[in-house]
Design a protein around this motif. Structure first.
Motif: not given
Length: 590
Positions: A198-203, A226-232, A321-325
Motif C-alpha cells: 500500500c502507498k500513502y499520501l499524508v496531507w 496514483t493509487d494512494r491512500v489519503l490520510l489527513v 509515503v508522500l507527506i504533502l504540504s
C-alpha cells in the motif's frame, strides 16, 4: 395401548412442526412485504412520515436498524418540494457488505414507486448509503437544503470513488497493511518497496481553512490517480468540522505515525530531484520510504515547476509515503501530466466540475456543524424567495476603507440587478405578507458590512417593493486559523454561502472559492479596490465554478522552456481575480 400412545405422539409432533413451518412462512412473507404497508397515495400519508429505518439482511429478530428524525425545512417551494420531499416512512433492506450496484438493485426492487428515494439525496451516486445515519446527519439531510445540482457525476468517476473506498478499507489506519508499512519503514533503507504494498499520501495543513479545504480536494484527486491512500493530519482545530468520508475506515492519520511531530530527518522532493539528475546516481539505488512533497506557493518555485512533469511523477510513484504540504489548488497541474490526462478526461467530461463533485463527496458537515447550519438557515434564510451571499475579505482596511468596499458591493448588485434600488421618495413601512423577500447573507470578519447594509434596507423601501433582510452570522475581527471555534464558524458560513442562489465574492479568497464550488455557482467576483476609488466595473462574473490555482507552473516539460499553459490546453484560462493564475473551464459550455 402403548402403540396407540406412540401413534398419537407422532401425530402431535407432525402437527406442531406444520404449525411452526406455517408461522415462519407467514412471518417471512410479512417481513419482506412490509414495505407495501408504507405505500400511500399523496392524500393518505400519515402525519408522521419522517422516520427512516435502515435494515441489514439479518433475520427479523436480529435487525439492528436505526431511527432518526429527518428535519423537513420549512423553505421548500412547491416545485422544489416535488422532487425532494421525503415520502412516507421508508424501510430500506440492503445487503450488509454488498456492492453499490447490488444495493441499488435490491432497493429498487422492494420500494414501490410512491416511496422511491430521490437521486439527489446521495448526489446521484457520489455518496454511499451504507453509513450509520446518526453519525453524520448532513449526509442524509443536506439535499433538503439545497437545490439539486444540474452537474451530474459520470459513471466512471463513481466507479473510481468506489474503487478508492475499497483501497482505503484495505490499507487505511489500523489495518495490517498500514501496520506493516509503518513498522518496516522506521528502519531506513532496509526494505525494498513492492508493487503490491500500500502507498500513502499524508496531507498536512497550511494557512487558513479555505486553503486547507481546496488542497484537501486536490490531494484526494492526486491519491486516486496514483493509487494512494489519503490520510489527513488534523489538529484539534479541524477535528469537529467534517464527517469521515470513507466507509469502514477513518481518514485520520494515527498519532503513532513515525513522523507525526518531526519532519527534519525526512528527505525532500527537491533533494530527490537533485539526486536523480546526478550523473553518478545509480538507477537501482533505493529511494526513501518517506518523502516531503512541499507544493506551497512560497516554497522553492524552481522545483515546484517540475511537479507536473512525467519524469517527476515516475520518481514519486516509487516512494511509499508522500507527506504533502500545500496551500494551493494544484488540480490544473494534474491535468498537465500526460500519464493522468486520459483518466481525468473520463472522470470529468466537464472540466469545471472537479471540486464541485469531489468537494461534495469529501466535506459533509459534522453533526456539530450541521446543527449550527440548519438552525441558522431555518431561522433566517428558509422563507426568503431568493438568497444572496456576500463574502467579503479585506486584507488591509487601512488601504481600502470599509465605505469603499460597501459602495463597490452596492454598485455590483445594482448594475447586475442582484438587489433592487432604494426608493428615495418613500420611507420604510410595514411589510405586506405577499411581498417577495430577499435574504442577504454576509460573511466577513468585520461587522461594519452587515450593519451598514441592514440599516440601509431597514430604513428605506425598494423601488420593486421587495423586502431585503440582511444577516451576518459572525464577525471575528481577524482570522484565527488554528482555533477550533473560529474554524467551525468559518465552515458554517462557507456552507451557508454555498446554499445561496447568487454569490458575490472577494478576489483571491479561497473561502469564497470553496463556497461557490460546493454550491455549483459562478460568482460575481469583486475587483480589487485601492484607496477610495471604486473599480469600474465593480465586479466580473466568473467563467467557471472551479477554484483558481494562484501560482501555476510555467515550465513546459517537453519543450524545455517557459510557456503560458492556456495556449496548450483549451480547458484552462487565466483567473479573473489572479491574472497569472489558472482556472479549469468547460470549453464546451458557455
Amino acid at each position: 395401548m402403548d402403540k396407540l400412545r406412540l401413534l398419537l405422539l407422532v401425530l402431535a409432533s407432525i402437527t406442531t412442526t406444520l404449525s411452526i413451518f406455517t408461522f415462519l412462512l407467514i412471518h417471512h412473507n410479512n417481513y419482506y412485504n412490509s414495505i407495501s404497508l408504507f405505500s400511500f397515495k399523496s392524500d393518505e400519508r400519515p402525519k408522521d412520515h419522517n422516520n427512516i429505518i435502515i435494515v441489514t439482511d439479518s433475520p427479523p429478530e436480529n435487525v439492528t436498524g436505526t431511527n432518526f428524525q429527518l428535519q423537513q425545512p420549512p423553505h421548500q417551494t412547491q416545485s422544489n418540494a416535488a422532487s425532494q420531499t421525503v415520502p412516507a416512512d421508508i424501510i430500506i433492506i440492503a445487503p450488509k457488505n454488498d456492492s453499490l450496484e447490488n444495493q441499488n438493485k435490491d432497493t429498487t426492487s422492494i420500494i414501490s414507486s410512491s416511496t422511491t428515494i430521490p437521486n439527489d439525496r446521495f448526489l446521484d451516486g457520489l455518496l454511499l448509503s451504507t453509513f450509520d445515519p446518526p453519525s453524520c446527519l448532513s449526509r442524509y439531510q443536506s439535499y433538503l437544503y439545497r437545490k439539486p445540482s444540474p452537474y451530474k457525476p459520470c459513471a466512471y468517476l463513481i466507479s473510481k470513488l468506489r474503487n478508492y473506498e475499497l483501497l482505503h478499507t484495505t490499507c487505511g489506519p489500523h489495518t495490517k497493511s498500514y501496520a506493516k508499512l509503518i513498522m518496516t519503514t522506521k528502519k531506513k533503507g532496509t526494505k525494498k518497496f513492492s508493487k503490491n504494498d500500500c502507498k500513502y499520501l499524508v496531507w498536512t495543513p497550511s494557512n487558513g481553512l479555505g486553503n486547507r479545504i481546496i488542497t484537501l480536494a486536490a490531494a484526494f484527486l492526486y491519491a486516486i490517480l496514483t493509487d494512494r491512500v489519503l490520510l489527513v493530519k488534523f489538529g484539534i482545530d479541524m477535528f469537529g468540522l467534517f464527517c469521515d468520508p470513507f466507509p469502514h475506515s477513518s481518514w485520520l492519520l494515527p498519532r503513532n505515525f513515525p513522523y507525526w511531530k518531526d519532519h527534519k530527518h525526512i528527505q525532500t522532493y527537491e533533494t530527490m530531484l537533485i539526486n536523480s539528475s546526478n550523473k553518478n546516481n545509480r538507477s537501482n539505488e533505493l529511494l526513501p520510504q518517506f518523502l516531503i512533497l512541499n507544493l506551497q506557493h512560497s516554497h522553492d518555485a524552481r522545483h515546484n515547476n517540475f511537479f507536473h512533469c512525467d519524469q517527476s511523477q515516475g520518481l514519486l510513484h516509487k516512494v511509499p509515503v508522500l507527506i504533502l504540504s500545500s496551500d494551493q489548488y494544484f488540480v490544473p497541474s494534474l491535468f498537465m501530466i500526460p500519464s493522468f490526462q486520459q483518466q481525468l478526461s473520463k472522470m470529468f467530461p466537464d472540466k469545471d466540475t472537479v471540486f464541485h463533485h469531489l468537494g461534495r463527496y469529501l466535506f459533509q458537515p459534522s453533526n456539530e456543524a450541521w446543527e449550527l447550519i440548519t438552525r441558522f438557515y431555518e431561522a433566517h434564510l428558509a422563507k426568503a424567495n431568493e438568497k444572496i451571499g456576500l463574502q467579503i475579505r479585506v486584507y488591509n482596511t487601512h488601504q481600502v476603507p470599509h465605505t469603499t468596499v460597501i459602495n463597490e458591493i452596492l454598485a455590483c448588485t445594482l448594475q447586475h440587478k442582484l438587489l433592487p434600488e432604494l426608493d428615495a421618495q418613500k420611507t420604510a413601512t410595514s411589510h405586506l405578507k405577499k411581498q417577495t423577500s430577499k435574504a442577504v447573507l454576509v460573511a466577513s470578519l468585520y461587522s461594519e458590512y452587515g450593519e451598514k447594509l441592514r440599516t440601509m434596507y431597514k430604513a428605506n423601501t425598494t423601488v420593486t417593493g421587495e423586502v431585503i433582510k440582511v444577516y451576518q452570522p459572525s464577525h471575528e475581527g481577524r482570522q484565527k486559523s488554528n482555533n477550533d471555534t473560529h474554524n467551525i464558524k468559518a465552515w458554517t458560513e462557507i456552507y451557508l454561502l454555498s446554499l445561496c442562489d447568487v454569490l458575490i465574492t472577494s478576489p483571491k479568497s479561497t473561502f469564497g472559492y470553496v463556497a461557490h464550488s460546493l454550491g455549483g455557482l459562478k460568482p460575481w467576483i469583486l475587483k480589487r479596490a485601492y484607496g477610495e476609488t471604486i473599480p469600474n466595473p465593480p465586479c466580473q462574473r466568473a467563467m467557471s465554478m472551479e477554484p483558481c490555482f494562484h501560482y501555476p507552473p510555467k515550465y513546459d516539460c517537453r519543450a524545455n522552456n517557459t510557456v503560458d499553459f492556456t495556449s496548450l490546453y483549451h480547458h484552462m484560462k487565466h483567473c479573473e481575480d489572479v491574472k497569472s493564475g489558472l482556472r479549469l473551464v468547460n470549453a464546451n459550455r458557455r
